[in-house]
Design an enzyme around this catalytic site. Structure first.
Site, mmCIF file in Angstrom:
data_model
loop_
_atom_site.group_PDB
_atom_site.id
_atom_site.type_symbol
_atom_site.label_atom_id
_atom_site.label_comp_id
_atom_site.label_asym_id
_atom_site.label_seq_id
_atom_site.Cartn_x
_atom_site.Cartn_y
_atom_site.Cartn_z
ATOM 1 C CG ASP A 10 34.886 -26.648 -12.959
ATOM 2 O OD1 ASP A 10 34.614 -26.555 -11.748
ATOM 3 O OD2 ASP A 10 34.241 -27.371 -13.746
ATOM 4 C CG ASP A 110 34.829 -30.520 -11.645
ATOM 5 O OD1 ASP A 110 34.755 -29.866 -10.593
ATOM 6 O OD2 ASP A 110 34.170 -30.253 -12.666
ATOM 7 C CD GLU A 111 35.563 -25.750 -8.616
ATOM 8 O OE1 GLU A 111 34.609 -26.549 -8.679
ATOM 9 O OE2 GLU A 111 35.510 -24.672 -8.023
HETATM 10 N N1 DCP Z 1 28.201 -32.915 -8.590
HETATM 11 C C1 DCP Z 1 27.268 -33.615 -7.835
HETATM 12 N N2 DCP Z 1 26.156 -32.961 -7.304
HETATM 13 C C2 DCP Z 1 25.973 -31.637 -7.529
HETATM 14 C C3 DCP Z 1 26.920 -30.909 -8.284
HETATM 15 C C4 DCP Z 1 28.021 -31.590 -8.809
HETATM 16 O O1 DCP Z 1 27.418 -34.818 -7.631
HETATM 17 N N3 DCP Z 1 24.892 -31.023 -7.022
HETATM 18 C C5 DCP Z 1 29.349 -33.644 -9.183
HETATM 19 C C6 DCP Z 1 29.065 -34.008 -10.610
HETATM 20 C C7 DCP Z 1 29.886 -33.071 -11.416
HETATM 21 C C8 DCP Z 1 31.057 -32.766 -10.505
HETATM 22 O O2 DCP Z 1 30.522 -32.842 -9.192
HETATM 23 O O3 DCP Z 1 30.290 -33.641 -12.654
HETATM 24 C C9 DCP Z 1 31.671 -31.399 -10.755
HETATM 25 O O4 DCP Z 1 30.729 -30.374 -10.501
HETATM 26 P P1 DCP Z 1 30.665 -29.050 -11.361
HETATM 27 O O5 DCP Z 1 29.859 -28.079 -10.583
HETATM 28 O O6 DCP Z 1 32.023 -28.622 -11.781
HETATM 29 O O7 DCP Z 1 29.769 -29.436 -12.621
HETATM 30 P P2 DCP Z 1 30.160 -30.207 -13.941
HETATM 31 O O8 DCP Z 1 31.622 -30.461 -14.046
HETATM 32 O O9 DCP Z 1 29.302 -31.421 -14.051
HETATM 33 O O10 DCP Z 1 29.679 -29.216 -15.069
HETATM 34 P P3 DCP Z 1 30.381 -27.863 -15.572
HETATM 35 O O11 DCP Z 1 30.690 -28.112 -17.026
HETATM 36 O O12 DCP Z 1 29.361 -26.801 -15.378
HETATM 37 O O13 DCP Z 1 31.615 -27.670 -14.741
HETATM 38 MG MG MG Z 2 32.986 -28.951 -13.713
HETATM 39 MG MG MG Z 3 33.550 -27.988 -10.351
#
Ligand code: DCP
Ligand code: MG
Ligand code: MG
Length: 368
Positions: A10, A110-111
């Protein structure tokens, strides 16, 4: 047979990290990536934020005005989400990851899950080395960090990947898995949201370890066969879900922000039509029918409600989609009595229609 070795990758604070990559000066400041609703300067929600901004309490899904309040005086940067750019970065990274897997499953932008059992011959040390190589290749190619979890199945790999973010690597061997998750709160289990969590609290279950000790029949009586079994097995670190190569899409969806919050089906009607048109032309242009239709509503407090229905025979017309979505939304509004701010429609259980669509069919489906 070799015991499985599953990896979950991720990317860290993905949208915000992409912004840092193209503008490294941002790295020292709180960065918040927003989707603006178009209803006023600060109306909209935070998609994600870098880890500096998270120290102030900024989280995915909170309103932009709240993030601004939390970050007042902190020299923060608020950016509009550039989804095309993130998709492009994601596509390149997925192409790197795919090369490291026996079986590869992309789950979101991203996963991804990688089944690496064969190439590491079931050996966790070799898997750890592989993960370090992956991290360094992504860093070199895109200047991005990610977190990786390794475990005997998808559930454990996902929890492990989340365990030491950002830039983490957590390896959980099969005999350590139950203990590793046992002390965590139940909502660390993938699929356990607020509702399941509170139902579990009602029967005295707070940790995954508490859940693991429940009578599976009791869980099935509360949550139904599918979720009940999943909860019991996952809490005991058992999960048979294979890493699935996905060549075909599994669902299509569309979501909009309403110009004004809606409480009744009447107020939501024109959005349903637009959304269903848009979604139907996408689905049919790709040659799919669908057996399942779902709606999702987000309130101004950003709580999410959804309803879905699965049909015995595939549907493919705009009229079918619209009436299914309308019925689901009516039911949801009646049962939940909420004020809807964002509304979405999803179709899933896709069935590829035999034969190529004629150009005529394609054009008329778009023109409907
Ligand atoms: N995303 C979004 N709305 C949300 C959650 C996430 O638009 N409620 C988008 C933005 C994030 C991406 O999806 O960058 C990936 O989600 P993740 O849950 O993997 O969160 P992040 O990558 O931002 O943070 P982490 O470092 O916790 O993985
Ligand atoms: Mg992420
Ligand atoms: Mg993610």
């Amino acid at each position: 047979m070799l015991e499985r070795v599953v990896m979950q990758v991720d990317l860290d604070y993905f949208y915000a990290q992409c912004e840092e990559v193209r503008n490294p000066a941002l790295k020292e400041r709180p960065v918040v990536v927003c989707i603006y609703s178009g209803r006023g300067a600060d109306s909209g929600a935070v998609t994600t934020a870098n880890y500096i901004a998270r120290r102030y309490g900024v989280r995915s899904g909170i309103p932009i005005f709240r993030a601004k309040h939390l970050l007042r005086g902190a020299d923060a940067v608020f950016l509009k989400a550039d989804l095309d750019y993130y998709d492009e970065v994601s596509r390149r990274i997925m192409n790197i990851l795919r090369r490291y897997a026996d079986k590869f499953e992309e789950v979101s932008v991203d996963e991804a899950y990688l089944d690496v059992t064969e190439r590491v011959k079931g050996d966790y040390e070799a898997a750890k080395k592989l993960a370090l190589n992956i991290k360094s290749e992504i860093k070199q190619a895109e200047n991005l960090t990610c977190s990786i979890g390794i475990g005997p199945n998808k559930v454990i790999a996902k929890i492990a990947s989340d365990h030491q973010k950002p830039d983490g690597l957590t390896v959980i061997k099969p005999d350590e898995a139950a203990e590793f998750i046992g002390k965590m709160n139940v909502d660390k289990l993938p699929g356990v949201g607020a509702k399941t969590k509170s139902l579990l609290e009602n029967i005295g279950v707070k940790t995954i370890g508490d859940l693991a000790k429940q009578d599976p029949q009791k869980l099935i009586s509360i949550f139904g066969m599918k979720l009940g079994n999943y909860l019991y097995n996952a809490a005991n670190a058992r999960d048979d879900e294979p890493v699935k190569e996905r060549l075909e899409p599994t669902q299509f969806s569309r979501i909009v922000t309403l110009k004004q919050d809606a409480r009744s089906i009447k107020e939501a009607e024109r959005y349903i039509e637009d959304l269903c048109h848009d979604l139907h032309s996408k689905v049919s242009s790709q040659g799919y029918a669908f057996k399942s239709v779902g709606v999702v509503c987000v309130t101004d407090a950003l709580s999410t409600y959804s309803r879905s229905e699965t049909y015995e025979h595939p549907l493919d017309s705009y009229d079918n989609l619209k009436s299914a979505a309308t019925a689901l939304l009516s039911r949801l509004l009646e049962e939940e009595k909420i004020k809807v701010r964002r509304f979405g429609v999803r179709v899933a259980d896709l069935v590829k229609k035999s034969g190529q669509k004629t150009l005529y069919e394609y054009l008329t489906s778009k023109a409907e």
